[in-house]
Design an enzyme around this catalytic site. Structure first.
Site, PDB file in Angstrom:
ATOM      1  CB  SER A 187      29.053  45.619  79.353  1.00 45.34           C
ATOM      2  OG  SER A 187      29.634  44.375  79.703  1.00 45.34           O
TER       3      SER A 187
ATOM      4  CG  ASP B 238      29.349  30.182  66.319  1.00 44.45           C
ATOM      5  OD1 ASP B 238      30.148  29.895  67.231  1.00 44.45           O
ATOM      6  OD2 ASP B 238      28.272  30.762  66.513  1.00 44.45           O
TER       7      ASP B 238
ATOM      8  CD  GLU C  92      26.547  39.390  73.310  1.00 48.03           C
ATOM      9  OE1 GLU C  92      27.700  39.418  73.816  1.00 48.03           O
ATOM     10  OE2 GLU C  92      26.033  38.357  72.851  1.00 48.03           O
TER      11      GLU C  92
ATOM     12  CG  PHE D 135      20.314  30.286  73.631  1.00 46.39           C
ATOM     13  CD1 PHE D 135      20.150  30.219  72.260  1.00 46.39           C
ATOM     14  CD2 PHE D 135      19.740  31.353  74.314  1.00 46.39           C
ATOM     15  CE1 PHE D 135      19.415  31.192  71.577  1.00 46.39           C
ATOM     16  CE2 PHE D 135      19.004  32.330  73.643  1.00 46.39           C
ATOM     17  CZ  PHE D 135      18.845  32.236  72.269  1.00 46.39           C
TER      18      PHE D 135
ATOM     19  CG  HIS E  87      28.963  41.078  78.597  1.00 47.62           C
ATOM     20  ND1 HIS E  87      29.090  42.350  78.080  1.00 47.62           N
ATOM     21  CD2 HIS E  87      28.597  40.279  77.548  1.00 47.62           C
ATOM     22  CE1 HIS E  87      28.826  42.326  76.772  1.00 47.62           C
ATOM     23  NE2 HIS E  87      28.512  41.091  76.432  1.00 47.62           N
TER      24      HIS E  87
END
Length: 276
Positions: free
Chosen positions: A7, A100, A9, A207, A257
């Protein structure tokens, strides 16, 4: 690779140009036939409409979309409405997250943890949605300990999660150790490995600091040594991440993913190497 759950995102674009770019990206990625695309969700209403618009776009193209649903700052009523919107749009899969905490957030809101959200989705909609939740092979940055973090995952699965997508990582051993631990505490749903292609070193550092993903020292030093040489960063990154994916799939990971950052090139290059 066909028997794996693969998959991709996306995040919701904020401008009409971004929307057009994402359509072009998806047109390229659809050639890889992913099982579904997930679309991230802004807490507190910032991108909720963008998420729904992007998801509708994907569904209209005949592909499966899984919107993220974050419960921070949400009420039962607001989440109930979002679930109704998802159902009306034809969504059959949701990625359920706490989200978050905004800075200075005192913990108000009707949902404190993702397991409460999963429980609510199940109570409201039964088995209509396939529910994915997040897992952290290297521990959630706000967890008190790996044991606490594992118990949080147990609660999400007991609440009704069907499968888990992990935070990205670059150490395959962290994933395999995590799988061992989950099995010991009775978690037996599929745990799909989250994969972040390496295309930009500065962005990756940022990140990784935010989400607690470790970049192994040898990878960091090598990436830093390339300076602004973008082509070398991408070529080395592709080698590192391909090798990681191969180890994961050979070791029994049920799927991958890909965190695409709305770009097609890196995910496509990885995928082409893996299917050879």
């Amino acid at each position: 690779m066909a028997d794996h759950n693969f998959s991709i995102e996306f995040f919701p674009p904020k401008t009409p140009e971004g929307t057009e770019k994402l359509r072009a990206t998806r047109a390229k990625l659809s050639e890889l036939h992913p099982k579904y695309y997930s679309v991230t969700f802004g807490a507190g209403g910032s991108t909720q409409q963008g998420t729904l618009d992007t998801v509708r776009d994907i569904l209209a193209a005949g592909e499966e979309a899984a919107p993220h649903l974050s419960c921070v700052g949400g009420t039962r009523e607001s989440i109930r409405k979002v679930l109704a919107d998802f159902k009306d749009a034809g969504v059959g899969r949701i990625v359920a997250l706490r989200g978050d905490l905004p800075s200075g957030y005192g913990g108000a809101g009707e949902f404190r943890y993702a397991n409460e959200l999963v429980e609510f989705i199940r109570a409201e909609t039964g088995d209509h949605f396939h529910i994915e939740v997040a897992g952290y092979p290297e521990m959630h940055p706000q967890a008190r300990s790996p044991q606490d973090d594992l118990q949080a995952l147990v609660r999400k699965v007991q609440a009704g999660a069907d499968s888990v997508i992990t935070q990205y990582f670059y150490n395959a051993d962290a994933y395999f150790q995590f799988i061992e631990q989950t099995q010991k505490v009775g978690i037996n749903v599929p745990i799909v490995a989250g994969i972040m292609p390496i295309t930009n070193y500065t962005q990756l550092l940022r990140f990784s600091e935010m989400c607690g993903a470790e970049i192994p020292r040898w990878v960091r030093l090598k990436l830093a040594s390339f300076g602004d040489d973008s082509a070398s960063i991408k070529a080395f990154g592709l080698d590192v991440v391909t090798s990681l994916c191969e180890r994961l799939l050979e070791g029994g990971a049920p799927g991958l993913h890909f965190y695409s950052l709305n770009q097609a090139a890196a995910t496509t290059a990885l995928w082409q190497r893996l299917v050879k």
